[in-house]
Design a protein around this motif. Sequence first.
Motif, PDB file in Angstrom:
ATOM      1  N   THR A  62     -98.740 -79.469  25.209  1.00 36.02           N
ATOM      2  CA  THR A  62     -97.664 -78.546  25.555  1.00 36.02           C
ATOM      3  C   THR A  62     -96.307 -79.205  25.342  1.00 36.02           C
ATOM      4  OG1 THR A  62     -97.533 -79.321  27.820  1.00 36.02           O
ATOM      5  CG2 THR A  62     -99.031 -77.492  27.403  1.00 36.02           C
ATOM      6  N   GLY A  63     -96.333 -80.524  25.247  1.00 36.59           N
ATOM      7  CA  GLY A  63     -95.075 -81.233  25.045  1.00 36.59           C
ATOM      8  C   GLY A  63     -94.338 -81.466  26.346  1.00 36.59           C
ATOM      9  N   VAL A  64     -94.945 -81.040  27.472  1.00 39.19           N
ATOM     10  CA  VAL A  64     -94.250 -81.225  28.738  1.00 39.19           C
ATOM     11  C   VAL A  64     -94.367 -82.671  29.211  1.00 39.19           C
ATOM     12  CG1 VAL A  64     -94.156 -80.524  31.146  1.00 39.19           C
ATOM     13  CG2 VAL A  64     -94.621 -78.846  29.355  1.00 39.19           C
ATOM     14  N   LEU A  65     -95.587 -83.194  29.121  1.00 39.54           N
ATOM     15  CA  LEU A  65     -95.770 -84.592  29.499  1.00 39.54           C
ATOM     16  C   LEU A  65     -95.588 -85.443  28.245  1.00 39.54           C
ATOM     17  CD1 LEU A  65     -98.881 -84.712  31.817  1.00 39.54           C
ATOM     18  CD2 LEU A  65     -96.489 -85.083  32.413  1.00 39.54           C
ATOM     19  N   VAL A  66     -94.563 -86.208  28.225  1.00 33.38           N
ATOM     20  CA  VAL A  66     -94.321 -86.991  27.019  1.00 33.38           C
ATOM     21  C   VAL A  66     -94.731 -88.437  27.254  1.00 33.38           C
ATOM     22  CG1 VAL A  66     -92.601 -87.733  25.341  1.00 33.38           C
ATOM     23  CG2 VAL A  66     -92.446 -85.470  26.391  1.00 33.38           C
ATOM     24  N   GLU A  67     -95.670 -88.887  26.465  1.00 32.96           N
ATOM     25  CA  GLU A  67     -96.069 -90.292  26.524  1.00 32.96           C
ATOM     26  C   GLU A  67     -95.033 -91.121  25.761  1.00 32.96           C
ATOM     27  OE1 GLU A  67     -99.427 -90.442  28.743  1.00 32.96           O
ATOM     28  OE2 GLU A  67     -99.245 -92.048  27.276  1.00 32.96           O
ATOM     29  N   PRO A  68     -94.854 -92.382  26.140  1.00 25.29           N
ATOM     30  CA  PRO A  68     -93.949 -93.211  25.339  1.00 25.29           C
ATOM     31  C   PRO A  68     -94.436 -93.266  23.894  1.00 25.29           C
ATOM     32  CG  PRO A  68     -95.193 -94.539  26.925  1.00 25.29           C
ATOM     33  CD  PRO A  68     -95.494 -93.101  27.206  1.00 25.29           C
ATOM     34  N   PRO A  69     -93.529 -93.301  22.939  1.00 23.90           N
ATOM     35  CA  PRO A  69     -93.971 -93.278  21.543  1.00 23.90           C
ATOM     36  C   PRO A  69     -94.879 -94.465  21.234  1.00 23.90           C
ATOM     37  CG  PRO A  69     -91.668 -93.940  21.723  1.00 23.90           C
ATOM     38  CD  PRO A  69     -92.097 -93.488  23.074  1.00 23.90           C
ATOM     39  N   VAL A  70     -95.845 -94.190  20.378  1.00 26.60           N
ATOM     40  CA  VAL A  70     -96.757 -95.259  19.989  1.00 26.60           C
ATOM     41  C   VAL A  70     -95.943 -96.296  19.215  1.00 26.60           C
ATOM     42  CG1 VAL A  70     -98.837 -95.793  18.667  1.00 26.60           C
ATOM     43  CG2 VAL A  70     -98.612 -93.590  19.844  1.00 26.60           C
ATOM     44  N   GLU A  71     -96.210 -97.542  19.508  1.00 29.78           N
ATOM     45  CA  GLU A  71     -95.468 -98.633  18.849  1.00 29.78           C
ATOM     46  C   GLU A  71     -95.582 -98.548  17.334  1.00 29.78           C
ATOM     47  OE1 GLU A  71     -93.332-100.483  21.643  1.00 29.78           O
ATOM     48  OE2 GLU A  71     -93.456-101.109  19.550  1.00 29.78           O
ATOM     49  N   ALA A  72     -94.629 -99.141  16.661  1.00 30.74           N
ATOM     50  CA  ALA A  72     -94.629 -99.194  15.210  1.00 30.74           C
ATOM     51  C   ALA A  72     -95.953 -99.753  14.700  1.00 30.74           C
ATOM     52  CB  ALA A  72     -93.478-100.084  14.755  1.00 30.74           C
ATOM     53  N   PRO A  73     -96.321 -99.479  13.463  1.00 26.95           N
ATOM     54  CA  PRO A  73     -97.645 -99.870  12.985  1.00 26.95           C
ATOM     55  C   PRO A  73     -97.869-101.379  12.865  1.00 26.95           C
ATOM     56  CG  PRO A  73     -96.305 -98.951  11.205  1.00 26.95           C
ATOM     57  CD  PRO A  73     -95.563 -98.729  12.480  1.00 26.95           C
ATOM     58  N   ALA A  74     -96.845-102.191  13.128  1.00 27.42           N
ATOM     59  CA  ALA A  74     -97.021-103.641  13.004  1.00 27.42           C
ATOM     60  C   ALA A  74     -98.186-104.093  13.880  1.00 27.42           C
ATOM     61  CB  ALA A  74     -95.753-104.348  13.462  1.00 27.42           C
ATOM     62  N   PRO A  75     -98.986-105.047  13.399  1.00 25.20           N
ATOM     63  CA  PRO A  75    -100.126-105.491  14.203  1.00 25.20           C
ATOM     64  C   PRO A  75     -99.637-106.106  15.508  1.00 25.20           C
ATOM     65  CG  PRO A  75     -99.737-106.984  12.351  1.00 25.20           C
ATOM     66  CD  PRO A  75     -98.823-105.819  12.180  1.00 25.20           C
ATOM     67  N   THR A  76    -100.388-105.868  16.580  1.00 26.26           N
ATOM     68  CA  THR A  76     -99.949-106.427  17.861  1.00 26.26           C
ATOM     69  C   THR A  76    -100.048-107.942  17.818  1.00 26.26           C
ATOM     70  OG1 THR A  76    -102.114-105.653  18.497  1.00 26.26           O
ATOM     71  CG2 THR A  76    -100.236-104.701  19.676  1.00 26.26           C
ATOM     72  N   VAL A  77     -98.951-108.557  18.165  1.00 24.45           N
ATOM     73  CA  VAL A  77     -98.901-110.014  18.150  1.00 24.45           C
ATOM     74  C   VAL A  77     -99.154-110.509  19.566  1.00 24.45           C
ATOM     75  CG1 VAL A  77     -97.386-111.994  17.794  1.00 24.45           C
ATOM     76  CG2 VAL A  77     -97.356-110.089  16.177  1.00 24.45           C
ATOM     77  N   GLU A  78    -100.105-111.399  19.685  1.00 21.20           N
ATOM     78  CA  GLU A  78    -100.477-111.872  21.023  1.00 21.20           C
ATOM     79  C   GLU A  78     -99.468-112.881  21.561  1.00 21.20           C
ATOM     80  OE1 GLU A  78    -104.442-113.389  20.818  1.00 21.20           O
ATOM     81  OE2 GLU A  78    -105.123-111.637  19.697  1.00 21.20           O
ATOM     82  N   VAL A  79     -99.350-112.906  22.853  1.00 18.58           N
ATOM     83  CA  VAL A  79     -98.497-113.918  23.486  1.00 18.58           C
ATOM     84  C   VAL A  79     -99.426-114.955  24.124  1.00 18.58           C
ATOM     85  CG1 VAL A  79     -96.719-114.366  25.211  1.00 18.58           C
ATOM     86  CG2 VAL A  79     -96.752-112.185  23.970  1.00 18.58           C
ATOM     87  N   PRO A  80     -99.495-116.125  23.509  1.00 20.37           N
ATOM     88  CA  PRO A  80    -100.441-117.119  24.020  1.00 20.37           C
ATOM     89  C   PRO A  80    -100.039-117.653  25.389  1.00 20.37           C
ATOM     90  CG  PRO A  80     -99.641-117.684  21.816  1.00 20.37           C
ATOM     91  CD  PRO A  80     -98.763-116.598  22.345  1.00 20.37           C
ATOM     92  N   GLU A  81    -101.031-118.208  26.067  1.00 22.60           N
ATOM     93  CA  GLU A  81    -100.820-118.823  27.377  1.00 22.60           C
ATOM     94  C   GLU A  81     -99.889-120.030  27.267  1.00 22.60           C
ATOM     95  OE1 GLU A  81    -104.107-120.686  29.374  1.00 22.60           O
ATOM     96  OE2 GLU A  81    -105.119-118.755  29.430  1.00 22.60           O
TER      97      GLU A  81
END
Length: 394
Positions: A62-81
């Motif tokens: 319905t467009g009423v509940l708007v989810e945050p936009p999906v991140e750009a297609p760049a691969p998710t980069v991990e944040v190491p410990e």
Amino acid sequence: MTDYLLIALALLGLLILGGIGLVVPRLRRRPQPPLPRTEVDTRAEEDLAGPPVQAPEADLSTGVLVEPPVEAPAPTVEVPEPTAGRLVRLRSRLSRSQNVFGKGLLGLLSRDRLDEDVWEEIEDSLITADVGVDATREIVDRLRERTRVLGTRSVAELRSLLAAELVNALDPGLDRSLHTAPKEGVPAVLLVVGVNGAGKTTTCGKIARVLIADGRSVLLGAADTFRAAAADQLQTWAGRVGAETVRGPEGADPASVAFDAVKRGIETGVDTVLVDTAGRLQNKIGLMDELGKVKRVVEKHGPIDETLLVLDATTGQNGLEQARVFTEVVNVTGVVLTKLDGTAKGGIVIAVQRKLGIPVKLVGLGEGPDDLAPFDPAQFVDALLGTESSGQTA
Ligand SMILES: Nc1nc2c(ncn2[C@@H]2O[C@H](COP(=O)(O)OP(=O)(O)OP(=O)(O)O)[C@@H](O)[C@H]2O)c(=O)[nH]1
Ligand SMILES: [Mg+2]
């Protein structure tokens, strides 16, 4: 006529009621206020549990509940410990070695005197743990001398003296820092060498993560050109943390790939270039010559800052002779002892340093991406003996 009117009104009423019936559940769902996190989670679980699972999707459309936009297609980069305190966090991985050292000593604690049997048992557990015969003799001799001078009577006191001797045998004054910082805008170059399957590629990947966690930029050079899969493996590690990989075609000259990697690193201005090499047996002269060539060619760009020899701790004393040959071909500046999680022979760290005279700088304690720790003699001995003392600071 009035009959028709009544029927028409009744139908209209039914239609209105039906409409409300359809709309109300949706309206009820929509205006939910934002919930605290735990409640949101519960709601998600409810949705998963039963048929209403479709409803949120319908709402979304319905467009009423708007989810945050999906991140750009760049691969998710991990944040190491972060690396600080890793050895302490990973100390349970040394449980097999702990059994040999810690539990063995625990058995001795029931004795009320330091008799010959106690000394023999200490000697046995050190040798079983691959400390090596010479080092064991030295440690036990020093320990006997100190207990004599100090008048030590109980095995409990002996335990802390043993810890001190083990730390001493690990030469705590050695420089174990990794030279990874760029100098005058030129990237630091690390060369990673060792026999087949020791854990070189994995270690390159883990080090890249450590550096990136510390805010450095890294480029990986895949100078293992024997198998395309080797470069793929390195590239996968690099991709996870957003680092670039330089690779050549299968069968390419490893020295030229290494040269190109460093060249690229200089051009792009990264902080550190890590060069992974193919596993090679120390008795294959051609392969060892090839390694010498990799070193010489890379050094056309400037000196190599760190050459890490990766040794598999599970090969025990056998690994030491292999190691010595590597030190003759390249100028090894640090040892990475991998797979310490898979051996009861943690004492090999002492033997390696003693035989090679090169500091163990890093230890591998598992296959996970962050299972690599900077080596610290005191923390390591604490972990081996199962003591709690200084091991908690990191
Ligand atoms: N348990 C454990 N496994 C490790 C550790 N380090 C590496 N491994 C595993 O050892 C195996 C070989 O690792 P690689 O990194 O491919 O070894 P390599 O030296 O690059 O091998 P080659 O390139 O074929 O000579 C992999 O299954 C790794 O997950 C460690 O510290 N602990
Ligand atoms: Mg490899």
